[in-house]
Design an enzyme around this catalytic site. Structure first.
Site, PDB file in Angstrom:
ATOM      1  N   LYS A  36       0.818  -1.230   0.000  1.00  0.00           N
ATOM      2  CA  LYS A  36       0.000   0.000   0.000  1.00  0.00           C
ATOM      3  C   LYS A  36       0.847   1.272   0.000  1.00  0.00           C
ATOM      4  CE  LYS A  36      -0.451   0.290   4.981  1.00  0.00           C
ATOM      5  NZ  LYS A  36      -1.048  -0.339   6.151  1.00  0.00           N
ATOM      6  N   ARG A 131      -6.697   0.443  17.039  1.00  0.00           N
ATOM      7  CA  ARG A 131      -7.250   0.569  15.701  1.00  0.00           C
ATOM      8  C   ARG A 131      -8.188  -0.621  15.546  1.00  0.00           C
ATOM      9  NH1 ARG A 131      -3.633   1.120  10.305  1.00  0.00           N
ATOM     10  NH2 ARG A 131      -4.095  -1.102  10.182  1.00  0.00           N
TER      11      ARG A 131
HETATM   12  C1  PLP Z   1      -0.018  -0.965   6.753  1.00  0.00           C
HETATM   13  C2  PLP Z   1      -0.206  -2.207   7.496  1.00  0.00           C
HETATM   14  C3  PLP Z   1       0.894  -3.025   7.779  1.00  0.00           C
HETATM   15  C4  PLP Z   1       2.309  -2.667   7.403  1.00  0.00           C
HETATM   16  O1  PLP Z   1       2.849  -1.770   8.308  1.00  0.00           O
HETATM   17  P1  PLP Z   1       4.358  -1.245   8.199  1.00  0.00           P
HETATM   18  O2  PLP Z   1       4.578  -0.504   9.443  1.00  0.00           O
HETATM   19  O3  PLP Z   1       4.439  -0.400   6.977  1.00  0.00           O
HETATM   20  O4  PLP Z   1       5.241  -2.446   8.091  1.00  0.00           O
HETATM   21  C5  PLP Z   1       0.654  -4.199   8.455  1.00  0.00           C
HETATM   22  N1  PLP Z   1      -0.595  -4.553   8.835  1.00  0.00           N
HETATM   23  C6  PLP Z   1      -1.675  -3.796   8.582  1.00  0.00           C
HETATM   24  C7  PLP Z   1      -3.012  -4.239   9.052  1.00  0.00           C
HETATM   25  C8  PLP Z   1      -1.506  -2.595   7.909  1.00  0.00           C
HETATM   26  O5  PLP Z   1      -2.581  -1.837   7.653  1.00  0.00           O
END
Ligand code: PLP
Length: 357
Positions: A36, A131
């Site tokens: 993403k 979250r």
């Molecule tokens: C964005 C996201 C990640 C990745 O996080 P990073 O800190 O970029 O490694 C992992 N799990 C979920 C649910 C996310 O939304």
């Protein structure tokens, strides 16, 4: 069209993928590469695959659809908990989704049955970051219910940290996830092969050897792409930084006062700006603005340059302390934060230049 562009060094990303896969593999931890942060640009996805990571994850169904439309068939997990109105598309494009609402899982079940598919779900557990996720007891109870839904298979439990509340993953809170996994296994008889212990901020526990036994998956974005761990405010020394560089073209260079002249109202975004008087200053304008990236999220590679601010399409720099002799038409290079990488990759106005070596 080139102009201002984002340069991506694919070799650095492939190298990071390979190092992360190896470090995690040694501890029995599987890695999902999170796409993403770069809008799932296909060349970057391929570089990660070259580094040996086979499974991917994204929070945006549109990114996943775009990859599928290009024939990409690897396993992809939808990271953002699914929207009920998009259950059919979720099942169609994603193999796995992270979930925290029974109603959404019912919708996925229905959609998967209609499509003649089995969709895998990972139950998210709330461990303090606030979250997404169910409280631990609710997670056990809901897994038991969801296990009976046709068309979906509960394959694991997971947690998210360091995103909203900035809570760091630790041996203590991740041990709770392992306990939830055990409780679900006992209550349901499910094998529950996946125990997904977070993102980049969890990488440190793997590297230190403090990751609780039984956590067997991480979902890594930032570390893989930027070699940094924002939640801990660290660079990750065993990874490559600087795979992403913004090269912004200079459209004006002039000596001007450091304080605007006249009565101060509001700027283009409704804020009342304040300026210190630093006398006459050699200033440059580069062709990138808040529509593409926030000025606080980019750092000039040249230590003699300071970012003063930006409007929608112009970013203003103090270049007076630089030893370089910039001219209009030259490009100035910037290092990026995660947020800068994200918005620049998303901006349709910024050209992307992939560099192989
Ligand atoms: C964005 C996201 C990640 C990745 O996080 P990073 O800190 O970029 O490694 C992992 N799990 C979920 C649910 C996310 O939304």
């Amino acid at each position: 069209m080139e102009g201002t562009y984002l340069e991506v060094r694919l070799r650095k990303i492939a190298e990071n993928a390979s190092r992360i896969r190896e470090a995690c593999g040694r501890r029995g931890v599987d890695v999902l590469a999170v796409t993403k942060g770069f809008a799932a640009i296909p060349e970057i996805v391929r570089a990660i695959e070259e580094g040996g990571i086979r499974r991917f994850a994204d929070s945006r169904l549109m990114n996943i659809k775009a990859l599928r439309d290009q024939g990409f068939s690897n396993e992809i997990t939808l990271l953002r908990i699914p929207m009920i109105s998009l259950a059919a598309q979720t099942v169609r494009y994603a193999d796995v989704s992270l979930n925290s609402e029974y109603a959404a899982m019912e919708a996925l079940s229905e959609a998967a049955r209609a499509a003649g598919k089995v969709h895998q779900v990972v139950m998210m557990v709330e461990l303090g970051d606030l979250r997404e996720g169910m409280l631990p007891l609710e997670a056990v109870y809901t897994c038991k219910k969801a296990a009976k839904l046709p068309g979906i298979r509960v394959v694991g439990v997971g947690t998210n940290m360091g995103c909203y509340g900035g809570i760091l993953p630790t041996q203590d809170n991740l041990s709770v996830l392992r306990l939830v996994a055990q409780a679900v296994r006992e209550e349901t008889g499910l094998a529950l092969p996946v125990v997904s212990g977070g993102g980049t901020s969890s990488l440190k526990l793997v590297y230190d050897g403090t990751m609780p036994e039984g956590i067997n998956q991480l979902r890594i974005g930032e570390g893989l792409l930027l070699g940094t761990d924002t939640t801990r405010g660290d660079v990750i020394p065993w990874l490559e930084q600087n795979a992403f560089t913004l090269r912004a073209e200079i459209v004006e260079i002039k000596d001007k006062p450091s304080r605007p002249i006249g009565e101060i109202g509001r700027d283009a975004f409704g804020n009342i700006p304040e300026f210190a008087d630093e006398g006459i200053m050699r200033r440059a304008i580069v062709a990138v603005g808040k529509q593409d990236v926030q000025p606080a999220e980019i750092t000039p590679v040249d230590p003699g340059i300071r970012v003063l601010g930006a409007s929608s399409d112009h970013t203003i720099l103090n270049i007076g302390n630089s030893e370089q002799h910039y001219r209009v038409g030259d490009r100035i290079s910037f290092r990026l934060s995660y947020a800068a990488m994200l918005t620049l990759c998303t901006s349709g106005y910024i050209a992307k230049k992939m560099v192989r070596e």
